[in-house]
Write a protein that holds these residues in place. Structure first.
Motif, PDB file in Angstrom:
ATOM      1  N   GLU A 278       0.824  -1.200   0.000  1.00 41.40           N
ATOM      2  CA  GLU A 278       0.000   0.000   0.000  1.00 41.40           C
ATOM      3  C   GLU A 278       0.864   1.257   0.000  1.00 41.40           C
ATOM      4  O   GLU A 278       0.393   2.340  -0.352  1.00 41.40           O
ATOM      5  CB  GLU A 278      -0.907   0.019   1.231  1.00 41.40           C
ATOM      6  CG  GLU A 278      -1.916  -1.106   1.294  1.00 41.40           C
ATOM      7  CD  GLU A 278      -2.772  -1.041   2.548  1.00 41.40           C
ATOM      8  OE1 GLU A 278      -3.510  -0.051   2.693  1.00 41.40           O
ATOM      9  OE2 GLU A 278      -2.706  -1.958   3.379  1.00 41.40           O
ATOM     10  N   HIS A 280       3.891   3.484  -1.413  1.00 45.45           N
ATOM     11  CA  HIS A 280       4.560   3.621  -2.706  1.00 45.45           C
ATOM     12  C   HIS A 280       6.066   3.373  -2.612  1.00 45.45           C
ATOM     13  O   HIS A 280       6.675   2.881  -3.561  1.00 45.45           O
ATOM     14  CB  HIS A 280       4.288   5.002  -3.298  1.00 45.45           C
ATOM     15  CG  HIS A 280       2.854   5.175  -3.747  1.00 45.45           C
ATOM     16  ND1 HIS A 280       2.459   6.160  -4.622  1.00 45.45           N
ATOM     17  CD2 HIS A 280       1.726   4.474  -3.449  1.00 45.45           C
ATOM     18  CE1 HIS A 280       1.154   6.070  -4.836  1.00 45.45           C
ATOM     19  NE2 HIS A 280       0.695   5.058  -4.121  1.00 45.45           N
ATOM     20  N   GLY A 309      -0.124  -5.288  -4.315  1.00 50.64           N
ATOM     21  CA  GLY A 309      -0.164  -3.987  -4.965  1.00 50.64           C
ATOM     22  C   GLY A 309       0.417  -4.099  -6.359  1.00 50.64           C
ATOM     23  O   GLY A 309       1.267  -4.954  -6.623  1.00 50.64           O
ATOM     24  N   THR A 323      -4.270   2.199  -6.440  1.00 58.10           N
ATOM     25  CA  THR A 323      -4.861   1.949  -5.127  1.00 58.10           C
ATOM     26  C   THR A 323      -5.539   0.580  -5.127  1.00 58.10           C
ATOM     27  O   THR A 323      -5.801  -0.013  -6.181  1.00 58.10           O
ATOM     28  CB  THR A 323      -5.903   3.016  -4.773  1.00 58.10           C
ATOM     29  OG1 THR A 323      -7.053   2.858  -5.634  1.00 58.10           O
ATOM     30  CG2 THR A 323      -5.338   4.423  -4.934  1.00 58.10           C
ATOM     31  N   ASN A 325      -8.602   0.083  -4.381  1.00 56.86           N
ATOM     32  CA  ASN A 325      -9.901   0.260  -5.029  1.00 56.86           C
ATOM     33  C   ASN A 325      -9.782   0.223  -6.543  1.00 56.86           C
ATOM     34  O   ASN A 325     -10.636  -0.352  -7.239  1.00 56.86           O
ATOM     35  CB  ASN A 325     -10.510   1.594  -4.588  1.00 56.86           C
ATOM     36  CG  ASN A 325     -11.054   1.551  -3.173  1.00 56.86           C
ATOM     37  OD1 ASN A 325     -11.760   0.626  -2.804  1.00 56.86           O
ATOM     38  ND2 ASN A 325     -10.711   2.548  -2.385  1.00 56.86           N
ATOM     39  N   GLN A 326      -8.739   0.830  -7.080  1.00 55.85           N
ATOM     40  CA  GLN A 326      -8.548   0.844  -8.531  1.00 55.85           C
ATOM     41  C   GLN A 326      -8.236  -0.545  -9.065  1.00 55.85           C
ATOM     42  O   GLN A 326      -8.804  -0.980 -10.082  1.00 55.85           O
ATOM     43  CB  GLN A 326      -7.432   1.822  -8.894  1.00 55.85           C
ATOM     44  CG  GLN A 326      -7.795   3.277  -8.670  1.00 55.85           C
ATOM     45  CD  GLN A 326      -6.606   4.214  -8.818  1.00 55.85           C
ATOM     46  OE1 GLN A 326      -5.460   3.821  -8.588  1.00 55.85           O
ATOM     47  NE2 GLN A 326      -6.866   5.448  -9.178  1.00 55.85           N
ATOM     48  N   GLU A 400     -10.552  -2.470   0.177  1.00 54.27           N
ATOM     49  CA  GLU A 400      -9.684  -1.378  -0.290  1.00 54.27           C
ATOM     50  C   GLU A 400      -8.240  -1.542   0.144  1.00 54.27           C
ATOM     51  O   GLU A 400      -7.331  -0.998  -0.482  1.00 54.27           O
ATOM     52  CB  GLU A 400     -10.221  -0.030   0.189  1.00 54.27           C
ATOM     53  CG  GLU A 400     -10.457   0.094   1.686  1.00 54.27           C
ATOM     54  CD  GLU A 400      -9.197   0.264   2.486  1.00 54.27           C
ATOM     55  OE1 GLU A 400      -8.299   0.974   2.013  1.00 54.27           O
ATOM     56  OE2 GLU A 400      -9.108  -0.292   3.587  1.00 54.27           O
ATOM     57  N   SER A 401      -8.002  -2.323   1.202  1.00 51.71           N
ATOM     58  CA  SER A 401      -6.646  -2.472   1.729  1.00 51.71           C
ATOM     59  C   SER A 401      -5.878  -3.566   0.998  1.00 51.71           C
ATOM     60  O   SER A 401      -5.161  -4.358   1.608  1.00 51.71           O
ATOM     61  CB  SER A 401      -6.695  -2.757   3.231  1.00 51.71           C
ATOM     62  OG  SER A 401      -7.495  -3.880   3.507  1.00 51.71           O
ATOM     63  N   TYR A 402      -6.057  -3.612  -0.329  1.00 52.20           N
ATOM     64  CA  TYR A 402      -5.240  -4.437  -1.226  1.00 52.20           C
ATOM     65  C   TYR A 402      -5.464  -5.941  -1.040  1.00 52.20           C
ATOM     66  O   TYR A 402      -4.568  -6.737  -1.285  1.00 52.20           O
ATOM     67  CB  TYR A 402      -3.750  -4.090  -1.061  1.00 52.20           C
ATOM     68  CG  TYR A 402      -3.382  -2.713  -1.567  1.00 52.20           C
ATOM     69  CD1 TYR A 402      -2.473  -2.555  -2.606  1.00 52.20           C
ATOM     70  CD2 TYR A 402      -3.944  -1.562  -1.025  1.00 52.20           C
ATOM     71  CE1 TYR A 402      -2.128  -1.284  -3.084  1.00 52.20           C
ATOM     72  CE2 TYR A 402      -3.622  -0.297  -1.494  1.00 52.20           C
ATOM     73  CZ  TYR A 402      -2.715  -0.166  -2.526  1.00 52.20           C
ATOM     74  OH  TYR A 402      -2.399   1.090  -3.002  1.00 52.20           O
ATOM     75  N   ASP A 453      -9.583   7.991  -0.340  1.00 54.79           N
ATOM     76  CA  ASP A 453      -8.336   8.205   0.387  1.00 54.79           C
ATOM     77  C   ASP A 453      -8.471   7.589   1.774  1.00 54.79           C
ATOM     78  O   ASP A 453      -9.586   7.335   2.263  1.00 54.79           O
ATOM     79  CB  ASP A 453      -8.013   9.698   0.505  1.00 54.79           C
ATOM     80  CG  ASP A 453      -6.537   9.958   0.794  1.00 54.79           C
ATOM     81  OD1 ASP A 453      -5.758   8.973   0.840  1.00 54.79           O
ATOM     82  OD2 ASP A 453      -6.155  11.123   0.990  1.00 54.79           O
ATOM     83  N   TYR A 541     -11.512   6.862   6.431  1.00 54.09           N
ATOM     84  CA  TYR A 541     -11.700   6.508   5.032  1.00 54.09           C
ATOM     85  C   TYR A 541     -12.605   7.547   4.371  1.00 54.09           C
ATOM     86  O   TYR A 541     -13.564   8.036   4.986  1.00 54.09           O
ATOM     87  CB  TYR A 541     -12.372   5.142   4.905  1.00 54.09           C
ATOM     88  CG  TYR A 541     -11.660   3.998   5.581  1.00 54.09           C
ATOM     89  CD1 TYR A 541     -10.865   3.117   4.863  1.00 54.09           C
ATOM     90  CD2 TYR A 541     -11.807   3.777   6.949  1.00 54.09           C
ATOM     91  CE1 TYR A 541     -10.225   2.044   5.478  1.00 54.09           C
ATOM     92  CE2 TYR A 541     -11.177   2.705   7.577  1.00 54.09           C
ATOM     93  CZ  TYR A 541     -10.387   1.850   6.838  1.00 54.09           C
ATOM     94  OH  TYR A 541      -9.762   0.791   7.460  1.00 54.09           O
TER      95      TYR A 541
END
Length: 571
Positions: A278, A280, A309, A323, A325-326, A400-402, A453, A541
């Motif tokens: 998560e 970068h 990720g 992300t 979500n993406q 959302e947390s991958y 975010d 969140y």
């Protein structure tokens, strides 16, 4: 007992582990450190326990492991699962294998069979192993992507999923009944091995998992025929290397480059600030390798390989990290678009803090969506329910947390499965002349610009716990009426299981109770507060949607500003 009494109990224990005795001697007289180590028992929650390594009742050590294992043994005995036994895996952290063996020794003292992996393995393979072996439960020794000084004890039920609250509550009850963690009895390892109560497992389970992994591949022609398709992979010093490399090879991908410096297990995670995909910065070495090899996709897994990720090149050939979500939206759209015979009762499951993007995509294909509480155990619980009732056919689950699950042969988030599908999706879009970023932009144009975010506030120790409680209490007792100029349409309090609408009407939320608050704003926007169950943090969140990237970016910032303004006086 007070923390001083707990400390004296340990300090006076003649048979205390030598390493722990040394650690106690090092902090002798340091009242702040001693209080933090002894002011409470390390909490055993619905997912097990996680904490810093060291001496003390509030630390991960051989004695707190024995306490947890003793509680698990009582749970297994109550269900008469001694012969079915418990599967045990562990990651690359300090003391992981030792804690795995200690768990088996406690279980063995109760004549409970243990199946222990002979070397480190991913969490999703443990989930699979429980089901494959027909075990009564499972344990993974891991602290996921926490810093090097942490470790953990994660518990699974006989379905291979993390225990939902009711089941976990039974284990917690038994753990709390252990009066003295220092005197928990253990069996001799050699005797357990000789009697067969401790069995070492490895290649057979690996191969069975790899065989199932082939079913994740939607279209084998895509990965076998796309020219010059290149993958860079990093396990971030964790457990995923063998399975991901073999899995990618199985689907015909041979141009795979593993980041050598991060391929070796390392409890210090020495090449990254945090072994978390998560973050970068965890991709820095993969990005360098990607530029060397002209990679189409970079794949990173966390140390226990349940989170994944990805990063992909943009129009300037610079790698952008997606992300959770993406990535979830891209995987979901690909699965549903490529399945020409979707079941009429198909369902996609996500969590309440995961983007609404996925729901809109699922609706586009006529697929039902369901929200669960945060935590993949709730997704696994629903899969089991639908399997037993035929109410729905599980198609995809994510958070959302991958964390993603494609096929339900595992019942926890599975970064190995997600790595296979991510590579295939990237190869598919390359065959259409597009990058994943271009494919994502197409989804935004079709469905709206969903942006999210996450902010985390780290609050350690006693004072931190009190601050987190104060923030949650403030938002409950004095809720915002608007955020970023958007009216609050409803507030969902999962502690009371109530949704209170702006007009005062109260509805019941049919989900388990949890210390979570979600504020639903107008125009499909929202924000949510949730204290972490595994780290000393409170998480905020946010999710917004407009018809343009610029508008969504600006709206996201003003919503965050409204929430941050309210919490400032607590910091």
């Amino acid at each position: 007992m007070s923390w001083r009494q707990e400390y004296e109990r340990w300090h006076s224990f003649a048979s205390l582990d030598k390493n722990l005795r040394t650690q106690l001697d090092q902090i002798q007289g340091d009242e702040q450190s001693l209080e933090d180590a002894y002011y409470k028992n390390l909490e055993f929650g619905t997912g097990g326990m996680r904490g810093k390594l060291g001496a003390g009742t509030n630390r991960m050590n051989v004695y707190t492991i024995r306490r947890a294992a003793e509680g698990l043994a009582a749970y297994i005995e109550e269900r008469e699962g001694q012969e079915k036994g418990v599967a045990i895996a562990y990651d690359s952290r300090y003391m992981s294998k030792e804690f795995a063996v200690e768990t088996a020794k406690v279980l063995g003292n109760h004549d409970i069979q243990s199946y222990v992996f002979s070397s480190l393995r991913p969490t999703p393979e443990l989930s699979f192993a429980v089901r494959y072996l027909g075990a009564a439960g499972g344990v993974v020794i891991t602290a996921s992507h926490n810093p090097p000084e942490y470790n953990g004890f994660k518990v699974y039920n006989g379905d291979g999923g993390q225990m939902p609250p009711e089941e976990a509550g039974t284990v917690i009850k038994f753990v709390d009944q252990v009066e003295n963690e220092l005197t928990v009895e253990v069996a001799d390892q050699a005797e357990l091995e000789q009697s067969g109560l401790l069995k070492w497992i490895d290649e057979d389970v690996d191969q069975a998992y790899l065989d199932e992994l082939k079913t994740v591949n939607v279209n084998s022609e895509v990965t076998k025929t796309v020219e010059d398709f290149s993958v860079v992979f990093t396990p971030l010093h964790g457990t995923a290397k063998m399975l991901v490399e073999k899995g990618l090879s199985q689907i015909g991908l041979t141009n795979v480059h593993t980041v050598a410096e991060q391929a070796k297990p390392d409890p210090e995670f020495s090449t990254v600030a945090s072994p978390n995909p998560e973050e970068h910065q965890a991709f820095e070495m993969a990005i360098n390798k990607g530029k060397e090899t002209n990679a189409d996709i970079l794949i990173a897994t966390d140390p226990d390989a349940d989170r994944l990720g990805i990063a992909v090149p943009d129009e300037n050939e610079e790698y952008q990290v997606l992300t959770g979500n993406q990535t979830g939206a891209l995987l979901l759209d690909y699965l549903l678009s490529q399945n020409k015979d979707l079941p009429s009762n198909g369902i996609m499951i996500k969590t309440i803090v995961t983007s609404e993007f996925g729901r809109v995509i699922a609706n586009h294909y006529g697929v039902t969506s369901l929200d669960t509480l945060t935590g993949f155990k709730f997704i696994g619980e629903k899969i089991k329910e639908y399997e037993e009732t035929d109410q729905h056919t599980f198609l995809f689950g994510y958070e959302e947390s991958y964390g993603y699950l494609v096929k339900d042969f595992a019942r926890d988030k599975d970064a190995v499965q997600a790595a296979m599908l991510s590579a295939e999706v990237a190869a598919y879009w390359k065959s259409k002349g597009k990058t994943l970023l271009q494919a994502l932009e197409g989804l935004y144009k079709k469905h709206g610009y969903f942006l999210e975010d996450l902010q985390s506030l780290k609050m350690e120790g006693i004072s931190g716990s009190q601050q987190i409680t104060a923030i949650m209490d403030d938002f409950r007792e004095n809720p915002l009426k608007e955020a970023g100029g958007l009216k609050v349409e409803s507030v969902e309090d999962y502690t009371s299981s109530e949704r209170t609408n702006a007009n005062g009407e109260v509805e019941t939320i049919h989900l388990p109770k949890a210390n979570v608050l979600k504020f639903n704003l107008e125009n499909d926007c929202w924000f949510c507060l949730r204290p972490s169950g595994t780290e000393p943090k409170i998480k905020f969140y946010y999710g917004v949607k407009t018809n343009s990237r610029r508008d969504s970016s600006e709206l996201l910032e003003v919503v965050k500003e409204s929430v941050n303004h309210k919490i400032q006086h607590h910091l």
